[in-house]
Design an enzyme around this catalytic site. Structure first.
Site, PDB file in Angstrom:
ATOM      1  N   ALA A  57      33.562  37.130  45.430  1.00 34.43           N
ATOM      2  CA  ALA A  57      33.262  37.805  44.165  1.00 34.43           C
ATOM      3  C   ALA A  57      34.319  38.889  43.980  1.00 34.43           C
ATOM      4  CB  ALA A  57      31.869  38.411  44.203  1.00 34.43           C
ATOM      5  N   HIS A  58      35.116  38.765  42.930  1.00 25.47           N
ATOM      6  CA  HIS A  58      36.243  39.664  42.675  1.00 25.47           C
ATOM      7  C   HIS A  58      36.034  40.307  41.316  1.00 25.47           C
ATOM      8  CE1 HIS A  58      40.361  40.911  41.818  1.00 25.47           C
ATOM      9  NE2 HIS A  58      40.635  40.732  43.103  1.00 25.47           N
ATOM     10  N   ILE A  59      36.057  41.627  41.249  1.00 27.20           N
ATOM     11  CA  ILE A  59      35.816  42.341  39.998  1.00 27.20           C
ATOM     12  C   ILE A  59      37.153  42.720  39.374  1.00 27.20           C
ATOM     13  CG2 ILE A  59      34.731  44.348  38.932  1.00 27.20           C
ATOM     14  CD1 ILE A  59      32.905  44.398  41.497  1.00 27.20           C
ATOM     15  N   GLY A  60      37.403  42.238  38.159  1.00 31.02           N
ATOM     16  CA  GLY A  60      38.643  42.548  37.452  1.00 31.02           C
ATOM     17  C   GLY A  60      39.804  41.703  37.941  1.00 31.02           C
TER      18      GLY A  60
END
Length: 76
Positions: A21-24
């Protein structure tokens, strides 16, 4: 797996499926500033548990379209 910059979290299911899960997009460059981790590496998490909170406005100010794209990498 929790990155030192708090922008990505890796999860592994009991059956061995892994999810990142990678934000941005370029949020690694923020050096953790807008992120607040709610878990640490090695924790067992449950459905619905908050993993990370972040300041959406901070990210959008710097990365105008970063939060409109969702990228998930699944490795099995």
């Amino acid at each position: 797996m929790v990155t030192p910059t708090k922008h990505a979290i890796g999860l592994r299911s009991a059956s061995g499926v892994e999810l990142l899960a990678h934000i941005g997009l370029d949020t690694v460059t923020f050096d953790g500033t807008p992120f607040s981790l709610k878990v640490k590496e090695g924790d067992t998490v449950k459905k619905g548990e908050v993993l990370v909170e972040f300041d959406k406005a901070f990210i959008e100010d710097i990365e105008e379209s970063a939060l409109h794209q969702k990228i998930f990498t699944v490795v099995s």
